[in-house]
Scaffold this active site. Structure first.
Site, short mmCIF file in Angstrom:
data_model
loop_
_atom_site.label_atom_id
_atom_site.label_comp_id
_atom_site.label_asym_id
_atom_site.label_seq_id
_atom_site.Cartn_x
_atom_site.Cartn_y
_atom_site.Cartn_z
CB ILE A 147 -0.65 -0.01 1.29
CG1 ILE A 147 -0.41 -0.07 2.46
CG2 ILE A 147 -1.69 -0.87 1.24
CD1 ILE A 147 -1.33 0.02 3.86
CG ASP A 148 -0.27 4.18 -2.35
OD1 ASP A 148 0.37 3.52 -2.85
OD2 ASP A 148 -1.09 5.16 -2.65
CE LYS A 149 7.26 9.09 3.56
NZ LYS A 149 8.23 9.38 2.69
CB THR A 151 -2.57 4.19 1.65
OG1 THR A 151 -2.47 4.85 0.28
CG2 THR A 151 -4.00 3.74 1.89
NE ARG A 251 -2.77 8.95 -2.98
CZ ARG A 251 -1.23 8.74 -2.96
NH1 ARG A 251 -0.60 8.25 -3.15
NH2 ARG A 251 -0.63 10.32 -2.81
#
Length: 321
Positions: A147-149, A151, A251
């Site tokens: 998952i994104d940094k 998030t 996003r």
């Protein structure tokens, strides 16, 4: 098992390969086993014949078999490569409190916003390196997904290669369900919306990675949004369920709808929030739950919302009422 002392993997180790380790390439096995050792060093000890399989030299591409014995020489690291030297002490103290489930094959972590899942691209460490620092006795720890940094939320880490393969196969077959919670900076046009737009990754000259809608050249991508409640300032609280798992998918699809996620500076939400919650500037996207088949049954792992997310959400809801 590797004993880390100072800056050296000490002593010759002879490792018995079991069925869970089998079929890996020798280089990949050593890169995973010698955590923190630069890849160049791993290939050097293979090339020089310091690594032996069943007392014989092998190439980096050799596929391990159950019953093989692998001799691993001692390896000295430079101070800058030492795993222990890369982590702030407060980060190591907090990591175990992020774990929401653990057994012999799997770790489930509620990752905070602001921590990448792995090091690289200018980052000296990420979640997986932190976990390896906290669990030095675990021979195998690998990310199942990412998952994104920015998030927060649930992420799976395999403690066995067989578990990694099992769950990633479910990911490929779309048998694993993920649910995200988000605050959008505008209202969804309907209670339920499905976005089916292709996504294409681009890299800017600065090295920053950005994703754009591109149906012709991008990968097929599907996200289901469901409005949960209205909030003040025209915002809304939603559930997002990605059917596919592309980079920055939720996003970018939210941006496409004209409803970028609150505090998403990369994809169009630059305004700050007038809130009583001090420091509530994180991306308002949280990986809340993941459902999969594990140990023969369907299970769900739920990651509670971060406190600042809860407070900001509550503040916006009060203002709306």
């Amino acid at each position: 098992m590797v004993d880390f002392s100072g800056q050296t993997y000490t002593g010759v180790k002879v490792l018995d390969i079991d069925s869970d380790m089998a079929t890996q390439r020798l280089d990949n096995f050593l890169i995973s086993f010698l955590k923190g050792v630069p890849k160049s060093k791993v290939y050097q000890i293979i090339r020089k014949g310091e690594v032996r399989v069943n007392k014989c030299r092998k190439n980096a591409s050799y596929r391990l078999k159950a019953g093989d014995q692998v001799r691993v020489p001692p390896v000295r690291l430079k101070a800058k490569d030492s795993p222990a030297s890369r982590f702030p002490s407060d980060s190591l103290k907090n990591v175990k409190s992020w774990v929401i489930f653990e057994d012999g094959g799997l770790l489930v972590v509620n990752k905070p916003s602001g921590i990448a899942v792995h090091g690289g691209s200018g980052l000296s460490f990420g979640l997986i390196e932190l976990l390896r620092g906290v669990y030095p006795k675990h021979q195998y720890l690998e990310l199942v997904h990412r998952i994104d940094k920015e998030t927060s939320g649930v992420i799976l880490v395999a403690k066995k290669r067989s578990v990694l393969r099992l769950i990633q196969e479910q990911l490929r077959k779309k048998e694993l369900n993920k649910k995200y919670l988000a605050v959008l900076s505008a209202t969804l046009p309907k209670k339920k919306v499905r976005v089916t737009r292709g996504l294409l990754k681009n890299q800017l000259s600065s090295g920053e990675r950005i994703v754009k809608i591109d149906d012709e050249h991008g990968k097929d991508s599907i996200t289901d949004f469901r409005k949960l409640s209205m909030l003040s300032e025209g915002y809304c609280f939603v559930e997002a369920m990605p059917v596919t798992g592309r980079t920055h998918q939720i996003r970018v699809h939210a941006q496409y709808l004209g409803c970028p996620i609150l505090n998403d500076k990369k994809y169009g939400c630059l305004q700050s929030v007038a809130s009583k919650v001090k420091g509530a500037t994180q991306l308002m996207l949280h990986a809340a739950a993941i459902e999969l088949k594990y140990n023969g049954e369907r299970v769900s792992f739920i990651a509670p919302l971060p406190l600042r997310f809860q407070l900001l959400l509550g503040d916006l809801a009060k203002k709306y009422l």
